[in-house]
Design an enzyme around this catalytic site. Sequence first.
Site, PDB file in Angstrom:
ATOM      1  CG  ASP A 111      32.914  50.380  65.540  1.00  0.00           C
ATOM      2  OD1 ASP A 111      32.027  50.514  64.980  1.00  0.00           O
ATOM      3  OD2 ASP A 111      32.696  50.795  66.945  1.00  0.00           O
ATOM      4  CG  ASN A 150      27.932  47.707  66.643  1.00  0.00           C
ATOM      5  OD1 ASN A 150      27.708  46.560  66.084  1.00  0.00           O
ATOM      6  ND2 ASN A 150      28.403  48.793  65.928  1.00  0.00           N
ATOM      7  N   GLY A 201      27.309  55.337  73.796  1.00  0.00           N
ATOM      8  CA  GLY A 201      27.422  55.840  75.370  1.00  0.00           C
ATOM      9  C   GLY A 201      26.215  55.235  76.101  1.00  0.00           C
ATOM     10  CB  SER A 226      37.308  52.179  68.376  1.00  0.00           C
ATOM     11  OG  SER A 226      38.502  52.156  69.423  1.00  0.00           O
ATOM     12  CB  SER A 255      31.291  50.139  72.150  1.00  0.00           C
ATOM     13  OG  SER A 255      32.681  50.671  72.545  1.00  0.00           O
ATOM     14  CB  THR A 256      28.786  52.194  76.224  1.00  0.00           C
ATOM     15  OG1 THR A 256      29.043  53.059  75.205  1.00  0.00           O
ATOM     16  CG2 THR A 256      28.924  52.843  77.509  1.00  0.00           C
TER      17      THR A 256
HETATM   18 ZN   LIG Z   1      28.634  52.765  66.391  1.00  0.00          ZN
END
Ligand SMILES: [Zn+2]
Length: 299
Positions: free
Chosen positions: A86, A235, A186, A54, A237-238
């Site tokens: 990203d 994806n 999230g 990110s 991420s969280t």
């Molecule tokens: Zn995204």
Amino acid sequence: MGTDMALVSMGPMLKRAQAAGYGIAAFNMIDYNSARAIIEGAAAMKAPIIVQVSVKTIRHWGYKPIATWVRMLAETVEVPVALHLDHCSDGDVIRRCIDAGWTSVMFDGSSLPFAENKARSEDIYRLTEAAGVGLEAEIGAIGGVEDDKFVAEDSAILADYDECLEFVKNMPNLAVFAPAIGTAHGFYKGQPKIAYALLEKITAAVAIPIALHGGTGLSQEQFDRCIAGGCAKVNISTMHKHRFIEGFVAVRQDKPKLEEPLPFIIGQYDAMKKDVTDMIVAFGSAGKAAHAAGEDAER
Ligand SMILES: [Zn+2]
């Protein structure tokens, strides 16, 4: 597989993944330990992997350190590793990533009006095509928080089918396309309403692999349906961020008097790597390194 590999561009491997019906995991790295857990987790599963970053993580560490870590780690494993930027709406950051060795970037113009998003995405497309790197572009609004952008889940806007076709028309070599299909960034509160019919309709009409954003917290059935529906890039991420923090904290809770730092780093690494290997299994990409790299056909 041959010996160690340099970084690869994600576009060709996503096309192969989509055609064969598996998903390639794209984890948002945080630091060197995180990048190592992602890449070594993929190597342990003989799976292709996308390390994505990110903008705020780049702002913290700098372009060169991140590119150097990821390239160095990729050279120690025999699976294809892509380095991807990203969500980014800043052309300058995109250019600097390309110069530093990223193999693909995402231009996120989803907060712009459609015509402006399309025009700016096409500008970036010309840049990435000239540089030989892949591009991911988005339309619609994916819910939740991504960096400093917040889209309320109930106001998340699904991509419009006709706009999807119009959007990608002049970008035939797009590495991956991210239409909003009802997932969110999230942790989910309640069940996401994924627009499977829209996803399938887009996939049937567009010869570009689809990205699934907001993968954290989806069920196996939801992953299966999205991947079968054309999502080749998934994806996460969280959950990775969560493991980064909890893996470290769990060592302190377990050993309150420990003064050596390395066991904390190792606990954090193990927690992140476990999630990487679990997701690779969930997406069906275990054992697919050679297939994704296009080496199956050579045998
Ligand atoms: Zn995204």
